[in-house]
Write an enzyme that holds these catalytic residues in place. Structure first.
Site, PDB file in Angstrom:
ATOM      1  N   ASP A  43      -7.294  14.189  29.231  1.00 16.42           N
ATOM      2  CA  ASP A  43      -6.647  14.875  30.360  1.00 16.42           C
ATOM      3  C   ASP A  43      -5.127  14.729  30.284  1.00 16.42           C
ATOM      4  O   ASP A  43      -4.391  15.312  31.079  1.00 16.42           O
ATOM      5  CB  ASP A  43      -7.210  14.402  31.713  1.00 16.42           C
ATOM      6  N   SER A  44      -4.635  13.998  29.272  1.00 17.17           N
ATOM      7  CA  SER A  44      -3.190  13.979  28.998  1.00 17.17           C
ATOM      8  C   SER A  44      -2.694  15.393  28.699  1.00 17.17           C
ATOM      9  O   SER A  44      -1.488  15.642  28.723  1.00 17.17           O
ATOM     10  CB  SER A  44      -2.866  13.039  27.826  1.00 17.17           C
ATOM     11  N   ASP A  82     -12.520  14.159  28.342  1.00 19.73           N
ATOM     12  CA  ASP A  82     -12.158  13.385  29.541  1.00 19.73           C
ATOM     13  C   ASP A  82     -12.684  14.049  30.810  1.00 19.73           C
ATOM     14  O   ASP A  82     -12.552  15.264  30.979  1.00 19.73           O
ATOM     15  CB  ASP A  82     -10.627  13.333  29.671  1.00 19.73           C
ATOM     16  N   LYS A 112     -15.566  10.870  28.630  1.00 24.44           N
ATOM     17  CA  LYS A 112     -14.838   9.612  28.889  1.00 24.44           C
ATOM     18  C   LYS A 112     -14.452   9.589  30.353  1.00 24.44           C
ATOM     19  O   LYS A 112     -14.083  10.616  30.926  1.00 24.44           O
ATOM     20  CB  LYS A 112     -13.591   9.521  28.010  1.00 24.44           C
ATOM     21  N   GLU A 114     -12.422   6.939  33.447  1.00 26.54           N
ATOM     22  CA  GLU A 114     -11.606   5.745  33.681  1.00 26.54           C
ATOM     23  C   GLU A 114     -12.282   4.832  34.697  1.00 26.54           C
ATOM     24  O   GLU A 114     -12.864   5.307  35.683  1.00 26.54           O
ATOM     25  CB  GLU A 114     -10.212   6.152  34.184  1.00 26.54           C
ATOM     26  N   GLU A 181      -6.219   0.685  27.163  1.00 26.03           N
ATOM     27  CA  GLU A 181      -4.870   1.276  27.177  1.00 26.03           C
ATOM     28  C   GLU A 181      -3.866   0.294  27.777  1.00 26.03           C
ATOM     29  O   GLU A 181      -4.148  -0.376  28.788  1.00 26.03           O
ATOM     30  CB  GLU A 181      -4.861   2.594  27.995  1.00 26.03           C
TER      31      GLU A 181
HETATM   32  O1  KIV Z   1      -5.929  11.513  28.171  1.00 27.56           O
HETATM   33  C1  KIV Z   1      -5.795  10.947  27.067  1.00 27.56           C
HETATM   34  O2  KIV Z   1      -5.260  11.504  26.103  1.00 27.56           O
HETATM   35  C2  KIV Z   1      -6.322   9.595  26.940  1.00 27.56           C
HETATM   36  C3  KIV Z   1      -5.935   8.825  25.733  1.00 27.56           C
HETATM   37  C4  KIV Z   1      -4.503   8.581  25.694  1.00 27.56           C
HETATM   38  C5  KIV Z   1      -6.739   7.594  25.586  1.00 27.56           C
HETATM   39  O3  KIV Z   1      -7.001   9.155  27.797  1.00 27.56           O
END
Ligand code: KIV
Length: 275
Positions: A43-44, A82, A112, A114, A181
């Protein structure tokens, strides 16, 4: 070549370091497929592609559309997607509905999310229902507002208990791996030695079972440079150079050349000849 599965990734612990990069778009995914083991549609992308201030505004729709393009053009990498903020925290049922939607619509290998001990029930609910989950503990970007910034964890040994417990909870809940992280090296090393699923570090030292970086960061396409990023290329300069050259050639009428231009077909002299 067969696409890697989450079991292949899990089995790499203690054998070969896991190589993970983010991918949000088909050109990048196509270029880096097979360089490593895992591609993460993180989600970055909210910050990297959309210039959001943080990852909180990212929607499920955005994650699904970007993930489809990544899965469609790749053949070898295990692809993990994510779960964006607000799509899994409210209840285990809502988390399942949204994670199942991601799995069905994108054909990815897993999701994924959090959280540590606080997400135990959710991770267990998903994994008990056949959804592979990668955990994400330590610095959690979706908690940036409540944490008051992006703060490295575990610099103080008194804090370690919480993060070790988070890692154990994620493993016990059935996750196949966990991202660490923004963690001080000794804490990352301790967690990596205490759990049997692979740890994948970002800003968490070499003492993890694998590493992940945001691809645009390591290619020099973003202008933030956290300490943990190594720039392997300066694509921004290359892109600028190419765009300037194109602009010059258009202005000088050098482009398009003969080789980029369609000629008439000498065979067609009257209407109907094209058949
Ligand atoms: O959103 C993302 O790219 C991430 C990674 C940096 C682990 O969660």
């Amino acid at each position: 070549m067969k696409r890697k599965s989450v079991i292949d990734i899990k089995n790499q612990k203690g054998k070969t370091p896991i190589v993970c990069l983010t991918a949000y778009t088909s050109p990048i995914a196509r270029s880096i497929d097979g360089c490593g083991d895992l591609l993460l549609v993180g989600d970055s992308l909210g910050m990297v592609l959309y210039d959001y201030q943080n990852t909180l505004p990212v929607t499920l729709f955005q994650m699904i559309e970007h993930s489809k393009s990544v899965v469609n053009v790749t053949k070898q990498s295990c692809v993990i997607v994510d779960m964006p903020f607000g799509t899994y925290e409210e209840s285990v049922g809502k988390a399942f509905m949204n994670a199942a939607k991601v799995m069905k619509e994108t054909n990815c290998n897993g999701v994924k999310l959090e959280g540590g001990r606080n997400m135990f029930e959710t991770v267990k609910y998903l994994t008990d229902r056949s959804i592979p989950v990668m955990g994400h503990i330590g610095l959690q970007p979706q908690s940036v507002l409540i944490d008051g910034g992006y703060k490295v964890k575990g610099r103080n040994k008194f804090d370690w208990g919480k993060y070790i417990d988070d890692a154990i909870a994620i493993e016990e809940a059935g996750a196949f791996s966990v991202v660490l992280e923004g963690m001080a090296e000794p804490l990352a090393a301790e967690i990596t030695s205490r759990i049997s699923i692979p740890t994948i570090g970002i800003g968490a030292s070499p003492n993890c079972d694998g590493q992940v970086l945001v691809t645009e960061d390591m290619l020099g396409l973003t202008n933030i440079a956290p300490k943990f990023v190594k720039k392997y290329a300066d694509l921004e300069s290359l892109i600028k150079k190419a765009a300037h050259q194109y602009a010059d050639e258009v202005r000088n009428r050098e482009f398009p050349g003969k080789e980029h231009t369609y000629a008439m077909n000498p065979q067609i002299v009257r209407k109907g000849d094209e058949d």
